[in-house]
Design an enzyme around this catalytic site. Structure first.
Site: not given
Ligand code: UDP
Length: 386
Positions: A175, A179, A251, A304
């Site tokens: 996801r 870059r 979760r 959160e």
């Molecule tokens: N993630 C991480 N570090 C960060 C941000 C995201 O390890 O600083 C990982 C984490 O496992 C997360 C996943 O990347 O669940 C997807 O991140 P995203 O920001 O897409 O999560 P959402 O906003 O959907 O909770």
């Protein structure tokens, strides 16, 4: 136009609203119920009573898509304001740019590398296993190497998912972009925005059709047999079947709200990647509405916390570990034997869906049902590929 059917839609989130609208526009009568006292599911927004800030009640929701059809659809139901999501990450007492980009790499290593230099440097750090990466951990080590992986991904992911990243699918990390430029846009999609009046107003507009009757604070379990021609169920798949095969893993999130002088952290989302900080991120909601921000002298923040969802908790993220996937297949088999019900949406199909994908899939469900109604046949059980 086919004979008018009566359809019950369980859940007034994005999926339920989009399916209901598609059916109502073709002359079918749709009852939408939701057990909560509001529409829009987990993208529900409302004004914080103390500060007046528009709050994303169930966590940050940024609309981003490459799907022009979905973008047109949502723009018919709200005024999408330009918004560019930028996230910062705190690691070991320093603040870095997210997602990992050239600025992050140069900050982290104290360097001033060019894009090509950084790309070569990070390629040299990458740890490759013998096979294609299956797990989040393998994917992370292959992508950025151990130092960046441990700083930015390992701790955050343990907190967010409650398991070792070696047990999580690689898809979760895919996801996030990596870059070798200074572009710190969190998303890489063509279209991005946030509705001027929030998501709840957008969903209200989708539901605003004479063929749709909305009943809040009404749960499917309490409704009894309703004599509808068809049901679209957007609640949790395992819940529909009374958890008879066991519980799928979700979760849940808990938010700790605090009102603070504005501005507080200077950006919408600050991730806390260290595992010893108990929360995953802090959201300062006023930054989601840059067009309103000048008006606030107090700001509302949400810390959160992520936890495993118990019986009474709101499910947010489907965990999708290997055990869950095996159980999911068994529930999908049950769903296929239940042709009077179509299962849809994030909870109905047990999938980690962004809002744009939820809308696209809901449009597909609507088309599928309309085609079945027009052909005068019972819709085949429609479950999205999992
Ligand atoms: N993630 C991480 N570090 C960060 C941000 C995201 O390890 O600083 C990982 C984490 O496992 C997360 C996943 O990347 O669940 C997807 O991140 P995203 O920001 O897409 O999560 P959402 O906003 O959907 O909770």
């Amino acid at each position: 136009m086919s004979k008018s059917r009566s359809v019950l839609v369980v859940g007034a989130g994005l999926t339920g609203a989009v399916v209901a609208r598609a059916l109502a526009e073709q002359g079918h009568r749709v009852r939408v119920i939701d057990e909560r006292d509001h529409i829009a599911g987990n993208c529900h927004t409302r004004r914080d009573p103390e500060t007046g800030v528009m709050v994303h009640v169930y966590g940050p929701h940024i609309f981003h898509t490459d799907d022009a059809g979905v973008w047109d659809f949502i723009n018919r139901h709200c005024e999408m304001m330009p918004y560019r999501h930028q996230v910062k990450a705190k690691v070991g007492g320093a603040v870095y740019s997210m997602p990992v980009n050239l600025h992050t790499i140069n900050q982290f290593f104290g360097t001033a590398m060019s894009p090509h230099e950084a790309e070569r440097f990070v390629a040299g750090l990458a740890e490759h296993g013998p096979d294609a990466p299956h797990s989040f951990e393998e994917q992370g080590l292959r992508l950025v190497g151990r130092a960046l992986y441990e700083a930015f991904f390992q701790g955050y992911t343990r907190k967010q998912w409650g398991v070792e990243p070696s047990r999580l699918p690689a898809a979760i990390l895919k996801r996030l972009p990596l870059r070798f430029t200074y572009d710190d846009n969190y998303f890489f999609h063509r279209f991005q925005g946030i509705p001027r009046e929030g998501y709840t107003a957008a969903v209200a507009s989708i539901l605003d059709h004479p063929g749709i009757a909305l009943h809040l604070a009404t749960s499917a379990e309490n409704l009894g047999a309703g004599g509808d021609d068809h049901t679209v169920y957007t609640g949790a798949l395992d819940r529909y079947f009374g958890h008879r095969l066991g519980r799928l893993g979700y979760r849940t999130l808990r938010f700790e709200r605090e009102v603070v002088p504005a501005p507080h952290q200077g950006t919408a989302v600050m991730n806390y990647c260290d595992v010893d900080v108990p929360y995953t991120r802090i959201t300062e909601h006023m930054y989601f509405a840059p067009w309103e921000m000048a008006g606030f002298d107090r700001s509302v923040i949400y810390r959160e916390y992520s936890a495993s969802a118990g019986a009474g908790d709101i499910p947010y993220y489907p965990v999708r570990l290997l055990d869950d996937k095996a159980l999911l297949q068994r529930y999908v088999a049950l769903a296929r034997q239940t042709p009077a019900v179509t299962f849809a949406g994030r909870l109905g199909s047990y999938a980690y869906l962004d809002m744009d994908v939820a809308i696209r899939r809901a449009m597909d469900v609507g088309s599928h049902l309309l085609a079945a109604f027009a052909a005068e046949c019972a819709p085949e059980a429609f479950v999205h590929p999992v």
